[in-house]
Write a protein that holds these residues in place. Structure first.
Motif, PDB file in Angstrom:
ATOM      1  N   SER A  88       4.591  -2.210 -10.409  1.00 47.39           N
ATOM      2  CA  SER A  88       3.967  -1.409  -9.248  1.00 47.39           C
ATOM      3  C   SER A  88       4.315  -2.256  -7.839  1.00 47.39           C
ATOM      4  O   SER A  88       4.883  -1.640  -7.141  1.00 47.39           O
ATOM      5  CB  SER A  88       2.482  -1.036  -9.184  1.00 47.39           C
ATOM      6  N   PHE A 146       6.823  -0.975  -5.093  1.00 44.34           N
ATOM      7  CA  PHE A 146       6.393  -0.826  -3.624  1.00 44.34           C
ATOM      8  C   PHE A 146       7.308  -1.820  -2.769  1.00 44.34           C
ATOM      9  O   PHE A 146       7.654  -1.511  -1.455  1.00 44.34           O
ATOM     10  CB  PHE A 146       4.962  -1.467  -3.583  1.00 44.34           C
ATOM     11  N   LEU A 173       3.407  -8.823  -0.266  1.00 47.99           N
ATOM     12  CA  LEU A 173       2.693  -7.772  -0.790  1.00 47.99           C
ATOM     13  C   LEU A 173       1.524  -8.094  -2.009  1.00 47.99           C
ATOM     14  O   LEU A 173       0.527  -7.535  -2.038  1.00 47.99           O
ATOM     15  CB  LEU A 173       3.395  -6.613  -1.338  1.00 47.99           C
ATOM     16  N   ASN A 211      -3.158  -0.889  -5.763  1.00 53.30           N
ATOM     17  CA  ASN A 211      -3.221  -2.176  -6.232  1.00 53.30           C
ATOM     18  C   ASN A 211      -4.304  -3.092  -6.125  1.00 53.30           C
ATOM     19  O   ASN A 211      -4.822  -3.796  -7.013  1.00 53.30           O
ATOM     20  CB  ASN A 211      -2.077  -2.863  -5.762  1.00 53.30           C
ATOM     21  N   TYR A 257      -0.666   1.491  -1.041  1.00 57.00           N
ATOM     22  CA  TYR A 257      -0.424   0.330  -1.779  1.00 57.00           C
ATOM     23  C   TYR A 257      -1.883  -0.303  -1.911  1.00 57.00           C
ATOM     24  O   TYR A 257      -2.113  -0.726  -3.113  1.00 57.00           O
ATOM     25  CB  TYR A 257       0.621  -0.753  -0.920  1.00 57.00           C
TER      26      TYR A 257
END
Length: 788
Positions: free
Chosen positions: A205, A209, A241, A275, A271
């Protein structure tokens, strides 16, 4: 379950047999028989699982091996070995190389002697099949080789690295006494397979992203607040991130995109939702599920191991007549108890026997015998019953009507409430301006009230009972009040002298004033429930503390070798121009230097541990990692990411799972069979005379009910057996007190923790906890008070 886990959890049928059971079934028991049986019972009591030989010589060596003095010396030298990092380069307190080398050689010698001692206790084949022993031998050999190489290179003025220092904390894990810590590491190992799959999905993931962010924002010409290009490098996006998952760089990381258009915030919101909230919650759920799964199996193995040991002890002491079942006589049972717990009183030993010998046969079978390990975990403290000194000095005054009225007032619940309110009012005054004369002088009023409270309690309660070792809040209040009084007097004297410049005494006064507020916590039922649960799980929490120290130590040693000297700290007032960039030009203009993080470095073990704590909190950890990447290489971030994954994602989640399970068990556990049988036996002995309700408030109970009687109580009260069954309903921790007459003129107070020797997790499956209680009656009393 692996061989290592089985070895730590449960012995096989041959464990501890050696040459066989001496005199099994014979009426005549030798000293060697009792020594062997006492070892089995002690191992069951403290959950030791060692494959020892049963020969007389091996039994004597095993008794010495389990003596408290060798164990204390072992942990002392482990602590010394770990503390050498304070004196080795890079050092907090530098010492010559030869000095630290000699100390380490001494530590290695002690570890070797301990290992040889262990090898003499267990069969040779068992010794070499045990991975712990192999690990210790390898650590000792590698450390010795590293010391030789390091010493030779330094003698020749060559650069050398002490790479074996990372192995030092592994000794703490692999010593025989480190079984609790090994179970904690096994919890990590058991959780890793399931965590790994979730982590792969999380990384997928993250990469998706990051790719979306590169395509969505990389070519829009956006720039950060520092003027750097925004989201143009894929690896930088992945790192940013990943940090966003920890929320350490939020909302900074999305501000350039948000400033360009609010539409881009949808990307970051999605996001964070997926996450941060979903995946991180799944991590905790997976860890908790695996923790519970393996906890059940571990508890099952531990209970089985305890039973095996008690069965072996029974086989040693059993006597069997033809056509009858094997039994252990009361004489042999008493002798065994004297060896296992020499300090236990005759009165309490007789009570334990009456619980085991339910039918008054004078002997017990195997089923009754195996519960002895749990019964022996009841600690017995004997105190003599004494009247108040004032009652002997001036009985007319102390037993007068006004004196009895004063005693009743002090013992009343309202007395505690009044002084709790005084503490709260004092808290308001503490927060006000100290320069105001009215506020400053009010402290003397509060100190006088606190001293009055202590003096009144000492007037009502017998002083030695008031300051018994179980009266924590009495000790706490007295020490805090007396210390605050002394510090306030010194502070006032220094101020009046006119030469007062230091704030140290004033700081101590402030701290002592604030500490007095802690006592109010125990007066609130909900707070008290939480505090009591934390106290009960405290020893197990310390095991996770050891786990954190082991991981911190390893990362600190690696970090010092990688980053020592890269960042420098300059004291306040230094005029060195390097202070602006932490002594490294590569840090010019970085957030690390601008935020003055220069003291966050790996220049010694103390600063390394502090930095690792900051990384565990995760606030600004990306700034710290980027700073060290700036002075070395961008790949240095791997070190910090690995630390975050191992400590924050894995270990902290396991710790959270442990605390959750501990609280659930502590809140819901019911009385066990052993506790119930003890109650039933007391009643059958016709010792249950009366019942009374006890105060729920621990402070009240300790300061009133538990202390000697005041003059308002009659000395002719008959001894009574009082019960208040511990209740876990509505999350309340209540008390039960049992008072028994003994044949001696003394009072016996009992505390119990039937599974004090169990693992960090399984000790919560069946608990007998007791708090010392004191009561004044004519004659001698045996008081047993259980809480859950």
């Amino acid at each position: 379950m692996s061989e290592e886990e089985k070895r730590d959890s449960i012995p096989d049928e041959s464990a501890g047999r050696g040459t066989g059971i001496p005199n099994g079934g014979s009426p005549a028991k030798s000293k060697e028989d009792f020594d062997l049986a006492s070892i089995y019972v002690s191992d069951a009591q403290y959950n030791r699982n060692i494959y020892f030989d049963t020969s007389p010589q091996a039994v004597r060596l095993y008794l010495l091996y389990n003596h408290w003095l060798p164990q204390v010396l072992l942990y002392f030298f482990i602590l010394v070995d770990l503390s050498l990092a304070l004196f080795e380069d890079p050092a907090v307190f530098p010492l010559p190389i030869w000095a630290t080398m000699l100390v380490e050689l001494l530590c290695l010698l002690v570890f070797t002697v301990r290992l040889v001692h262990y090898a003499k206790v267990i069969p040779r084949d068992k010794f070499w099949k045990d991975p712990k022993n192999i690990c210790i031998i390898v650590i000792l050999m590698l450390t010795l080789i590293d010391m030789i190489i390091y010493g030779a290179l330094r003698a020749a003025n060559y650069y050398a690295v002490r790479w074996s220092r990372v192995l030092r904390p592994l000794l703490l894990v692999n010593v025989t006494e480190g079984r609790q810590l090994r179970r904690a590491f096994r919890s990590i190992r058991n959780a890793l397979p399931q965590i790994f799959y979730v982590f792969l999905l999380f990384m997928f993931s993250l990469l998706i992203f990051s790719l979306m962010a590169l395509k969505l924002l990389g070519k829009r010409g956006l720039r950060t607040i520092d003027g750097a290009p925004y989201f143009t490098n894929y690896l930088e996006i992945v790192f940013e991130l990943y940090v966003l998952v920890t929320t350490a760089n939020s909302p900074d990381v999305m501000m350039p995109a948000y400033n360009a258009s609010f539409v881009f915030t949808i990307f970051f919101i999605l996001y964070i939702l997926i996450n941060t909230y979903i995946f991180m919650s799944v991590f905790l759920a997976v860890v908790y599920n695996n923790y519970k799964k393996y906890l059940k199996e571990e508890v099952r193995q531990l209970v089985r191991a305890k039973r095996h040991k008690m069965v072996r002890a029974f086989a040693v002491l059993q006597e069997q007549k033809e056509g009858e079942e094997p039994v252990v006589t009361q004489a042999n049972w008493n002798q065994l108890v004297r060896l296992v717990q020499p300090g236990i009183s005759n009165a309490y030993r007789d009570l334990l026997w009456s619980v085991c010998d339910d039918n008054n046969r004078g002997c017990i079978g195997k089923v009754a015998f195996v519960q002895l390990a749990d019964l022996l975990n009841i600690e017995v403290i004997t105190l003599k019953s004494r009247p108040h000194p004032l009652q002997g000095m001036c009985p007319a005054l102390y037993l007068s009507a006004p004196s009895r009225l004063l005693c009743r007032l002090v013992q009343h619940r309202a007395f505690v409430i009044v002084f709790d309110l005084i503490i709260l009012v004092n808290a308001v005054f503490i927060g006000l301006d100290e320069e105001n004369p009215l506020i400053a002088h009010s402290e003397w009023v509060f100190l006088a009230l606190y001293l009055l409270e202590i003096l009144l309690k000492l007037y009502v309660f017998e002083p030695r009972a008031f300051f018994s070792r179980h009266s924590f809040w009495n000790w706490f209040d007295t020490l805090i009040v007396i210390s605050a009084l002394i510090a306030t007097i010194i502070n006032s004297a220094l101020k009046s002298s006119g030469g007062y410049t230091s704030r140290q005494i004033l700081d101590i006064v402030f701290i002592l004033r604030v500490l007095r507020l802690i006592r109010v916590v125990d007066s609130i039922k909900r707070f008290r429930t939480i505090i009591n649960t934390l106290i009960r799980i405290g020893p197990a929490i310390l095991t996770f503390g050891q786990l954190i120290i082991v991981v911190y130590y390893i990362f600190a040693m690696v970090g010092m070798e990688l980053f020592k000297g890269k960042v420098k700290f300059y004291e306040e007032g230094s005029s060195d121009p390097g202070k602006a960039y932490c002594g490294n030009p590569l840090l010019k203009g970085t957030a690390f230097a601008q935020l003055n993080y220069c003291k966050n470095n790996f220049n010694n073990v103390v600063s390394s541990f502090i930095l690792l704590v900051e990384l565990t909190v995760v606030n600004q950890w990306h700034v710290l990692s980027s700073g060290f990447a700036s002075v070395t290489h961008v790949s240095a971030r791997i070190f910090f990411v690995l630390f975050h994954i191992l400590v924050v994602i894995v270990i902290i989640n396991i710790f959270v799972a442990f605390v959750l399970e501990a609280f659930f068990v502590e809140y819901s556990v019911d009385k066990g069979n052993l506790q119930t049988s003890l109650e039933r036996k007391i009643e059958e002995l016709e010792l249950a005379v009366a019942q009374e309700n006890l105060e729920d408030n621990l402070v009240n109970a300790m300061e009133t009910i538990d202390n000697d009687q005041g003059p308002g109580q009659s000395a002719n009260n008959k001894p009574a057996l009082m019960f208040k069954i511990a209740s876990k309903s509505k999350n309340e921790s209540k008390f039960r007190k049992t008072i028994l007459r003994t044949t001696e003129r003394e009072r016996v107070f009992v505390t119990a923790d039937a599974y004090s020797g169990m693992s960090t997790t399984s000790r919560f499956t069946s608990r007998r906890t007791a708090v010392c209680r004191k009561e004044h009656f004519k004659g001698s009393l045996l008081a047993v008070k259980f809480t859950g």
